[in-house]
Scaffold this active site. Structure first.
Site, PDB file in Angstrom:
ATOM      1  N   GLY A 228       1.464   0.602   9.375  1.00 26.20           N
ATOM      2  CA  GLY A 228       2.483  -0.429   9.585  1.00 26.20           C
ATOM      3  C   GLY A 228       1.896  -1.813   9.717  1.00 26.20           C
ATOM      4  N   ASP A 256       2.241  -7.004  -1.497  1.00 22.67           N
ATOM      5  CA  ASP A 256       2.977  -8.073  -2.199  1.00 22.67           C
ATOM      6  C   ASP A 256       4.466  -7.989  -1.885  1.00 22.67           C
ATOM      7  OD1 ASP A 256       0.574  -8.828  -3.345  1.00 22.67           O
ATOM      8  OD2 ASP A 256       0.867  -7.534  -5.092  1.00 22.67           O
TER       9      ASP A 256
HETATM   10  P1  ATP Z   1      -1.776  -3.527  -1.642  1.00 15.45           P
HETATM   11  O1  ATP Z   1      -3.066  -4.255  -1.877  1.00 15.45           O
HETATM   12  O2  ATP Z   1      -1.821  -2.060  -1.983  1.00 15.45           O
HETATM   13  O3  ATP Z   1      -0.586  -4.229  -2.219  1.00 15.45           O
HETATM   14  P2  ATP Z   1      -2.187  -4.330   1.094  1.00 15.45           P
HETATM   15  O4  ATP Z   1      -3.540  -3.778   1.412  1.00 15.45           O
HETATM   16  O5  ATP Z   1      -2.078  -5.777   0.869  1.00 15.45           O
HETATM   17  O6  ATP Z   1      -1.493  -3.507  -0.066  1.00 15.45           O
HETATM   18  P3  ATP Z   1      -1.059  -2.695   3.168  1.00 15.45           P
HETATM   19  O7  ATP Z   1      -1.455  -3.051   4.539  1.00 15.45           O
HETATM   20  O8  ATP Z   1      -1.702  -1.511   2.548  1.00 15.45           O
HETATM   21  O9  ATP Z   1      -1.174  -4.000   2.268  1.00 15.45           O
HETATM   22  O10 ATP Z   1       0.518  -2.426   3.115  1.00 15.45           O
HETATM   23  C1  ATP Z   1       1.493  -3.426   3.363  1.00 15.45           C
HETATM   24  C2  ATP Z   1       2.679  -2.773   4.048  1.00 15.45           C
HETATM   25  O11 ATP Z   1       3.233  -1.776   3.181  1.00 15.45           O
HETATM   26  C3  ATP Z   1       2.348  -2.043   5.354  1.00 15.45           C
HETATM   27  O12 ATP Z   1       2.392  -2.933   6.462  1.00 15.45           O
HETATM   28  C4  ATP Z   1       3.452  -0.997   5.403  1.00 15.45           C
HETATM   29  O13 ATP Z   1       4.633  -1.562   5.944  1.00 15.45           O
HETATM   30  C5  ATP Z   1       3.683  -0.666   3.930  1.00 15.45           C
HETATM   31  N1  ATP Z   1       2.878   0.504   3.537  1.00 15.45           N
HETATM   32  C6  ATP Z   1       1.619   0.520   3.033  1.00 15.45           C
HETATM   33  N2  ATP Z   1       1.183   1.784   2.848  1.00 15.45           N
HETATM   34  C7  ATP Z   1       2.182   2.600   3.264  1.00 15.45           C
HETATM   35  C8  ATP Z   1       2.354   4.007   3.335  1.00 15.45           C
HETATM   36  N3  ATP Z   1       1.371   4.857   2.950  1.00 15.45           N
HETATM   37  N4  ATP Z   1       3.532   4.494   3.817  1.00 15.45           N
HETATM   38  C9  ATP Z   1       4.544   3.643   4.183  1.00 15.45           C
HETATM   39  N5  ATP Z   1       4.438   2.302   4.154  1.00 15.45           N
HETATM   40  C10 ATP Z   1       3.272   1.782   3.700  1.00 15.45           C
HETATM   41  O1  RIB Z   2      -1.679  -6.488  -5.141  1.00 14.19           O
HETATM   42  C1  RIB Z   2      -1.657  -5.696  -6.298  1.00 14.19           C
HETATM   43  C2  RIB Z   2      -2.155  -6.473  -7.490  1.00 14.19           C
HETATM   44  O2  RIB Z   2      -3.529  -6.787  -7.295  1.00 14.19           O
HETATM   45  C3  RIB Z   2      -2.105  -5.728  -8.798  1.00 14.19           C
HETATM   46  O3  RIB Z   2      -0.862  -5.866  -9.450  1.00 14.19           O
HETATM   47  C4  RIB Z   2      -3.300  -6.278  -9.567  1.00 14.19           C
HETATM   48  O4  RIB Z   2      -2.935  -7.063 -10.673  1.00 14.19           O
HETATM   49  C5  RIB Z   2      -4.116  -7.067  -8.555  1.00 14.19           C
HETATM   50  O5  RIB Z   2      -3.985  -8.423  -8.750  1.00 14.19           O
END
Ligand code: ATP
Ligand code: RIB
Length: 313
Positions: A228, A256
């Site tokens: 979360g 995103d």
């Molecule tokens: P990404 O680079 O994959 O776009 P990120 O690393 O920037 O993601 P995360 O912290 O992984 O961001 O995820 C952003 C939000 O998405 C989390 O705070 C949560 O609310 C939701 N989320 C991510 N993974 C999960 C999961 N496995 N199940 C449910 N919600 C998730």
């Molecule tokens: O946050 C996800 C994004 O990271 C992908 O769509 C990829 O293009 C990279 O920029």
């Protein structure tokens, strides 16, 4: 109006049973191409989730570069189809940014070739923001040159705009960035690189948040994947928001979606708390992880409501 300054990539997503070992070649089970890039994904999230406001006009303008090639044209068409205004997306003489997304059931690893994204310039920012006002918002990430992000944050601050930074992918930030950031949304890796604190438990997460506040940021959201998020607002009211339980298909663009959803609801803070905005963003991001792809996995407002019976006036 919300302006998103950032990357636009052609995502090539490969579905793998497992990640390859050093020197190994493996066969993918599936391959998809789609619109990606942190900037484009965040713009798409804003556009798709904005539909409920029924404003009848586009709420989000993208500022960025793609190549003067078929892929670049296709990505612009996709942005337009998703109701992102592309007036300030330029086609230039470089290859369109490309991301190779390696996916297994529980993991994703992304390699980005920045290409045209690296050419975004101060004049692009000046042109796009020439009619911006203090009621507008600027959203940035770090997939375009860092000094352009710093320039845009400074300029937005001088106009009185609200500024949102998703400091991804992880890179150290110059100290003078922070006073120009209203809302920062780093994930765990980015938090560790920016603050030197590993956000592994509640105490360290709050210590990292305090560090961002001390540097001048008003609102902080540490996103913690399946755990979360940990948040704090302008009054230093801290909260933990658990992730929603979903069947995970592809986590690409979860962060995103969170950033886009939060940005969209932020102007309504006053009527709603920062925490409520983050709860909405958490629900939207959970739908993104339950679907394949980057921008194409981002839900609409109605889809979030349908799943969670969510009401936001
Ligand atoms: P990404 O680079 O994959 O776009 P990120 O690393 O920037 O993601 P995360 O912290 O992984 O961001 O995820 C952003 C939000 O998405 C989390 O705070 C949560 O609310 C939701 N989320 C991510 N993974 C999960 C999961 N496995 N199940 C449910 N919600 C998730
Ligand atoms: O946050 C996800 C994004 O990271 C992908 O769509 C990829 O293009 C990279 O920029």
């Amino acid at each position: 109006m919300i302006y998103v300054l950032g990357s636009i990539n052609n995502d090539i997503s490969l579905e793998l049973e497992r990640m390859p070992k050093k020197g190994e070649t493996i066969i993918a089970d599936g391959c998809r191409m789609g619109l990606g890039g942190k900037g484009a994904n965040q713009a798409v999230a804003i556009a798709r989730l904005a539909q409920r406001y029924g404003t009848g006009h586009t709420a989000v303008k993208m500022i960025g570069h793609v190549g003067k090639d078929a892929v670049g044209s296709e990505l612009i068409n996709k942005l337009n189809a998703l109701e992102v205004d592309t007036e300030f997306v330029r086609q230039v003489n470089r290859s369109t940014g490309t991301a190779v997304v390696a996916l297994t059931g529980k993991d994703n690893r992304i390699i980005v070739y920045s290409g045209a994204n690296l050419g975004v310039s101060k004049s692009d920012v000046d042109e796009a923001l020439q009619n911006a006002t203090g009621s507008d918002i600027l959203v940035c990430q770090l997939e375009i040159p860092m000094y352009i992000v710093g320039y845009a944050l400074r300029k937005a601050r001088s106009i009185g705009m609200t500024t949102v930074l998703n400091p991804a992918p992880a890179k150290e930030l110059p100290d003078d960035f922070y006073p120009n950031i209203d809302i920062i949304v780093p994930n765990e890796t980015e938090t560790q690189i920016l603050t030197g604190i590993n956000p592994r438990d509640p105490d360290s997460r709050r210590a990292a948040i305090r560090e961002f506040h001390t540097r001048g940021v008003h609102y902080v959201v540490l996103t913690l994947g399946s755990e979360g998020s940990e948040i704090s607002d302008d009054d230093r009211i801290y909260a933990h928001i658990p992730a929603r339980q979903v069947r995970v298909v592809d986590t690409t663009a979860a962060g995103d979606t969170f950033v886009g959803a939060l940005t969209l609801t932020y102007p309504h803070i006053g009527m709603y708390s920062f925490k409520e905005a983050c709860l909405f963003a958490t629900k939207a991001a959970s739908l993104t992880v339950s679907r394949a792809g980057a921008s194409e996995s981002i839900p609409t407002f109605d889809e979030v409501c349908a799943l969670y019976n969510h009401e936001i006036k």
